[in-house]
Design a protein around this motif. Structure first.
Motif, short mmCIF file in Angstrom:
data_model
loop_
_atom_site.label_atom_id
_atom_site.label_comp_id
_atom_site.label_asym_id
_atom_site.label_seq_id
_atom_site.Cartn_x
_atom_site.Cartn_y
_atom_site.Cartn_z
N ALA A 2 0.74 5.52 -14.85
CA ALA A 2 0.26 4.14 -14.85
C ALA A 2 -0.38 3.80 -13.53
O ALA A 2 -1.41 3.14 -13.46
CB ALA A 2 1.42 3.18 -15.15
N GLY A 3 0.25 4.28 -12.42
CA GLY A 3 -0.32 4.02 -11.10
C GLY A 3 -1.67 4.66 -10.95
O GLY A 3 -2.58 4.10 -10.35
N GLU A 104 1.57 8.65 -5.73
CA GLU A 104 0.82 7.72 -6.59
C GLU A 104 0.61 6.39 -5.87
O GLU A 104 -0.44 5.75 -6.03
CB GLU A 104 1.56 7.50 -7.91
CG GLU A 104 1.59 8.73 -8.81
CD GLU A 104 0.19 9.22 -9.18
OE1 GLU A 104 -0.73 8.37 -9.26
OE2 GLU A 104 0.03 10.42 -9.38
N GLU A 105 1.58 5.97 -5.09
CA GLU A 105 1.41 4.76 -4.29
C GLU A 105 0.31 4.96 -3.25
O GLU A 105 -0.49 4.05 -3.00
CB GLU A 105 2.72 4.39 -3.59
CG GLU A 105 3.82 3.97 -4.54
CD GLU A 105 5.15 3.74 -3.84
OE1 GLU A 105 6.11 3.34 -4.53
OE2 GLU A 105 5.23 3.95 -2.61
N LEU A 106 0.27 6.14 -2.66
CA LEU A 106 -0.76 6.42 -1.66
C LEU A 106 -2.15 6.42 -2.28
O LEU A 106 -3.13 6.01 -1.64
CB LEU A 106 -0.47 7.75 -0.96
CG LEU A 106 0.76 7.78 -0.06
CD1 LEU A 106 0.98 9.18 0.50
CD2 LEU A 106 0.64 6.77 1.07
N HIS A 107 -2.25 6.89 -3.53
CA HIS A 107 -3.53 6.82 -4.23
C HIS A 107 -3.96 5.36 -4.39
O HIS A 107 -5.14 5.01 -4.21
CB HIS A 107 -3.42 7.48 -5.61
CG HIS A 107 -3.45 8.97 -5.58
ND1 HIS A 107 -2.61 9.75 -6.33
CD2 HIS A 107 -4.22 9.83 -4.86
CE1 HIS A 107 -2.86 11.03 -6.10
NE2 HIS A 107 -3.83 11.10 -5.21
N GLN A 108 -3.01 4.50 -4.73
CA GLN A 108 -3.33 3.08 -4.87
C GLN A 108 -3.76 2.49 -3.52
O GLN A 108 -4.66 1.65 -3.47
CB GLN A 108 -2.11 2.33 -5.40
CG GLN A 108 -1.76 2.67 -6.86
CD GLN A 108 -0.61 1.82 -7.38
OE1 GLN A 108 -0.60 0.60 -7.22
NE2 GLN A 108 0.37 2.46 -7.98
N ASP A 210 3.39 -0.44 8.66
CA ASP A 210 4.85 -0.47 8.50
C ASP A 210 5.28 0.39 7.31
O ASP A 210 6.27 1.13 7.38
CB ASP A 210 5.33 -1.91 8.28
CG ASP A 210 5.15 -2.77 9.52
OD1 ASP A 210 5.12 -2.21 10.63
OD2 ASP A 210 5.03 -4.00 9.37
N TYR A 211 4.54 0.29 6.22
CA TYR A 211 4.84 1.09 5.04
C TYR A 211 4.75 2.58 5.36
O TYR A 211 5.62 3.37 4.97
CB TYR A 211 3.87 0.72 3.92
CG TYR A 211 3.85 1.67 2.75
CD1 TYR A 211 4.89 1.71 1.82
CD2 TYR A 211 2.78 2.55 2.57
CE1 TYR A 211 4.86 2.59 0.74
CE2 TYR A 211 2.74 3.43 1.50
CZ TYR A 211 3.79 3.45 0.59
OH TYR A 211 3.75 4.33 -0.47
#
Length: 235
Positions: A2-3, A104-108, A210-211
């Protein structure tokens, strides 16, 4: 998955239209008016060339069609955002090798950086309403980063010392991305102060650093790698 689908829609949406098409190609001309936002690409049997020669004199175009020197603050900020996305791409590759789900978060994040670039490439002083609508940057991605930071922080042991960039390849690459992100923020802040870019872009980069720091710690923890800490040598 989904991401990945969400990222794909974002990358093919505003960022692709505004930054890559509008900023890098269609508006990068030495003379004449920029093409209409609604103009459709001409069909041709020839393969388009990657080089345009329109920047050979040291000038390039913003998304609004304004010609500026390549050492202008806007292009400095855009180049740093591009560098940041490239560094995160390296972090993705190292993270994928270790099976980290956070890739997947890094792709976003990379897609959001394209959107941030679209906003930066659209200086408010020369933008029409149609430009601003197409390249707006909201606070929603900032809040999403904060949720991610909280989720990973809850799983980590508390900090008891100053951590040096270390902890394995995945962690070290994320620390490098964090450092570049700080520089990107420093490049964007003057544009925000002068009213040329949206304040949410600078805010996003602040949270992103920060992330990336928390994620670097998380990667080291998941991989069982040691994080090196700062120790002061006595003279």
């Amino acid at each position: 998955m989904a991401g990945a689908r969400l990222c794909g829609r974002r990358c093919l949406g505003r960022a692709a239209a505004a930054w890559r098409w509008g900023f890098r190609r269609a508006l990068s001309q030495e003379q004449g008016e920029p093409p209409s936002l609604n103009a459709k690409p001409q069909r041709t049997s020839q393969v388009p060339k990657i080089y345009t020669k329109t920047g050979d004199k040291g000038f390039s175009s913003t998304f609004t069609g304004e010609r500026r020197a390549k050492d202008d603050q806007i292009f400095d900020a855009l180049g740093t955002l591009d560098e940041l996305s490239s560094a995160i791409g390296l972090s993705v590759e190292f993270g994928s090798e270790r099976g980290h789900a956070f890739v997947e978060e890094l792709h976003q994040v990379q897609c959001m950086l394209q959107d941030a670039g679209s906003n930066v490439a659209t200086p408010i002083s020369s933008a029409r309403e149609s430009h601003l609508k197409r390249t707006s940057f909201s606070e929603k991605p900032v809040l999403e980063l904060e949720a991610w930071i909280d989720r990973y922080s809850e799983q980590l042991p508390p900090l008891t010392a100053f951590i040096l960039p270390s902890g394995g390849k995945s962690s070290a690459a994320l620390h490098l991305s964090r450092a570049i992100c700080r520089r990107a923020e420093r490049r964007v802040v003057p544009l925000v102060k002068s009213g040329e870019a949206d304040a949410n872009v600078a805010k996003y980069l602040n949270r992103l650093s920060d992330y990336l720091f928390v994620l670097a710690r998380y990667a080291a923890w998941k991989e069982g790698k040691e994080e090196k800490v700062y120790t002061r040598k006595e003279p």
